[in-house]
Every structure is written in C-alpha cells, then in structure tokens.
Design a protein around this motif. Structure first.
Motif, PDB file in Angstrom:
ATOM      1  N   GLU A 136       0.835  -1.201   0.000  1.00 54.26           N
ATOM      2  CA  GLU A 136       0.000   0.000   0.000  1.00 54.26           C
ATOM      3  C   GLU A 136       0.866   1.246   0.000  1.00 54.26           C
ATOM      4  OE1 GLU A 136      -3.973   1.734   2.301  1.00 54.26           O
ATOM      5  OE2 GLU A 136      -2.713   0.239   3.304  1.00 54.26           O
ATOM      6  N   ASN A 153       1.918  -0.353 -11.737  1.00 51.50           N
ATOM      7  CA  ASN A 153       1.570  -1.761 -11.997  1.00 51.50           C
ATOM      8  C   ASN A 153       1.005  -1.957 -13.406  1.00 51.50           C
ATOM      9  OD1 ASN A 153       2.372  -2.085  -9.387  1.00 51.50           O
ATOM     10  ND2 ASN A 153       0.455  -2.869  -8.606  1.00 51.50           N
ATOM     11  N   THR A 156      -1.118  -5.278 -15.062  1.00 48.28           N
ATOM     12  CA  THR A 156      -1.520  -6.212 -14.010  1.00 48.28           C
ATOM     13  C   THR A 156      -3.043  -6.195 -13.833  1.00 48.28           C
ATOM     14  OG1 THR A 156      -1.239  -4.526 -12.300  1.00 48.28           O
ATOM     15  CG2 THR A 156       0.676  -5.895 -12.822  1.00 48.28           C
ATOM     16  N   ASN A 171      -2.441  -2.659  -3.192  1.00 53.54           N
ATOM     17  CA  ASN A 171      -2.298  -3.814  -4.062  1.00 53.54           C
ATOM     18  C   ASN A 171      -1.699  -4.946  -3.232  1.00 53.54           C
ATOM     19  OD1 ASN A 171      -2.077  -5.337  -6.564  1.00 53.54           O
ATOM     20  ND2 ASN A 171       0.119  -4.958  -6.434  1.00 53.54           N
ATOM     21  N   HIS A 173      -2.907  -8.681  -2.479  1.00 52.35           N
ATOM     22  CA  HIS A 173      -3.896  -9.717  -2.776  1.00 52.35           C
ATOM     23  C   HIS A 173      -4.513 -10.303  -1.512  1.00 52.35           C
ATOM     24  CE1 HIS A 173      -5.753 -12.484  -5.605  1.00 52.35           C
ATOM     25  NE2 HIS A 173      -5.548 -13.439  -4.706  1.00 52.35           N
ATOM     26  N   HIS A 176      -7.414  -5.070  -3.966  1.00 51.11           N
ATOM     27  CA  HIS A 176      -6.943  -4.163  -5.000  1.00 51.11           C
ATOM     28  C   HIS A 176      -7.897  -2.967  -4.986  1.00 51.11           C
ATOM     29  CE1 HIS A 176      -4.455  -7.443  -6.655  1.00 51.11           C
ATOM     30  NE2 HIS A 176      -5.513  -8.202  -6.435  1.00 51.11           N
ATOM     31  N   TYR A 189      -8.360  -2.506 -15.876  1.00 46.82           N
ATOM     32  CA  TYR A 189      -8.532  -3.786 -15.172  1.00 46.82           C
ATOM     33  C   TYR A 189      -9.153  -4.808 -16.121  1.00 46.82           C
ATOM     34  CZ  TYR A 189     -13.498  -2.527 -14.861  1.00 46.82           C
ATOM     35  OH  TYR A 189     -14.790  -2.187 -15.167  1.00 46.82           O
TER      36      TYR A 189
END
Length: 303
Positions: A136, A153, A156, A171, A173, A176, A189
């Motif tokens: 973060e 990113n 991604t 970000n 996991h 997000h 996305y």
C-alpha cells in the motif's frame, strides 16, 4: 725480346682501356630514339614502383583507419549499452514501518508497512514514470511538462494511470483498491468482457473483485480519514463507535456485521495507535468505548 714484350703489354693496356671506354659510353653510343625509349622504360618502371609503394601505404592507412573506426564504434556501443541499461531501484518497508520515497520526477510516495515500491532508471533514458507497487502506498504525483502519464503496476490486474493527483493505492492480494483524494485517475482492469477502463472522481473509492472481474465503487465523505495509517494513529474528535469502525474497517479491509450500531450516543475524543495487527486495534477500540468487539475471518462483531 724485351722490346717485344713491352709492345705486347702496351697493346693489352690500350685494349682494356678501349673496352672500358666502350662500356661506359654504351648508352651514349646508342641512337637517340633508343636512348629515349630506354629512359621512358626506366621512368615507367620507377613510376610503377612508386605507385605500388603508395598503394601499399594507402592500404595500410585504410586498414588502420577502419580498425580505429571499428574500435571507436565498439567503445561507443559498449558505453551506450552500459549507460542505457536500466538499473532497478527498490524500497521495502518492514512491519509497523512507513517510509517516504521521493521519485526522480518530483513525485512522492509514502509506503505503508510490509510494502515494496520499485522502478527502473537509466543514465540515458532516465525515469520513465512507471513504478511497481506491492502493498500500500499514498501517492502525490507531480505534473509532467510534456503531460507524460505516471503508471503504476502496468499490465496487471489493476493498473493506475495519472497525470498529477493524490490518491491511495492498495495492491495486496486479494485487496486491489484505489481511493482518490484529488485530481483524476484512470483505472485499467480485467472485466468480464476483457480489458476495461474506469475514470475516478475525487472522493471515490474503487475496489476490484478479481474473482468476479467486477469493480465496486462508492463515494467517501472524508477520504483523508482513510489515510490515518500514514501517521500510525487514528485521531478522534467527538466520534461514535460507528464512525470509528467505519474508518478502521476500510483501513484494514474488514467487514462489519452490522453497518448501523446502537452505541451512537457515546462520543470519544483522543487517538488510537494503528499497528499491523487489526485484532490489536479492535481490542483498543473496545476498551476505549467500553464495549465488547470480536474479529473473526475479517468480520467485526459487536457483542
């Protein structure tokens, strides 16, 4: 006898002198045309020899020039490759640690704990305004004179593109999400139908569900409150348990069993330390409000 011998010797000497004179004056006795032809052949031979020598010298000079040029090109190519090759620059935070990072373009990033920021930079091409974030970070992006976008990113699950703005990006996991403070952000996305785009507005918080390929958006009244992790404490001023838990659940990505709580009359001022342990923070809130709270599988229950 003596007289005869003397005459014989004298005749021999004269013959030798005659032969030597003939030999030395051989060219002079040749016809003028023959002499000129001989001189021409000699000059031609000398000129040919000179040209051959010059040609060899020219070949050597050409070879040395080519060799020097090749060496210079190789040296330049080697230097260019060394200077153009990008070096990776990275920053990593540990548990309960934050870090401020100043980027080459004037942008600033504050990393939350257990986060990593990296980017590439070369002596020739410089910084291409592309970074990778795992964890973060709060971003303050400097505007570029050529309006070159700043990308996080790239390629991604959730890609962020901005020009000049302030926002929070997480970000980590399976989380997000982006919270926009000011400016504009373009999100890229993977949606249900493939690559998709979403343009954010100030005060908006967007969360991606990677399993369902869905983007969930909502407007936050005071998005700055969600950045309390930067100071590692949440400052309270006459706030209810419901208001405090609404902030904490977003900071730690938790869920509330009930969004509407009964304890609205009790207001508290002060500050709550924010550590990496959500359980510890919820326990401190329970003590502060003199109530019972429980966290199980990221779900907050008021007992």
């Amino acid at each position: 006898m003596e007289t005869g011998n003397s005459g014989h010797i004298e005749n021999t000497v004269n013959l030798e002198r005659f032969d030597e004179g003939n030999e030395d004056d051989f060219v002079g006795q040749m016809p003028e045309e023959s002499q000129q032809a001989l001189k021409d052949r000699m000059l031609t031979g000398i000129s040919s020899r000179i040209r051959e020598i010059e040609k060899r010298k020219s070949k050597r000079r050409t070879y040395f020039r080519i060799a020097a040029s090749v060496a210079l090109i190789l040296a330049f190519a080697s230097s260019f490759w060394i200077l153009a090759k990008p070096d990776e620059v990275s920053f990593q935070t540990a548990s309960n640690e934050t870090m401020e990072v100043n980027l080459p373009d004037g942008s600033k990033v504050i990393l939350n704990s257990n986060s990593k920021l990296s980017y590439a930079k070369s002596e020739i091409w410089g910084f291409d305004r592309k970074v990778t974030l795992a964890g973060e970070g709060y971003f303050e992006i400097a505007k570029d004179k050529k309006e070159k976008r700043f990308t996080i990113n790239e390629g991604t699950l959730m890609e962020v593109e901005v020009l000049g703005t302030e926002f929070n990006f997480k970000n980590q996991h399976p989380v997000h999400k982006v919270t926009l403070i000011e400016g504009s952000v373009a999100l890229g996305y993977q949606g249900k139908s493939g690559s998709a785009k979403h343009s954010m507005v100030p005060g908006e918080m967007v969360r991606l569900d990677p399993g369902k390929h869905e983007l969930h958006s909502k407007i936050i009244t005071n998005p700055e409150r969600l950045l309390a992790w930067k100071d590692r404490k949440l400052k309270l001023k006459n706030e209810s348990l419901e208001e405090v838990l609404a902030i904490v659940k977003e900071v730690y990505d938790l869920r509330l069993e009930s969004e509407s709580l009964d304890q609205k009359d009790q207001l508290v001022s002060g500050s709550i330390p924010l550590t990496d342990s959500a359980d510890e923070v919820i326990e401190n809130i329970a003590i502060l409000f003199n109530t019972k709270l429980d966290v199980e599988e990221n779900l907050i229950r008021v007992l």
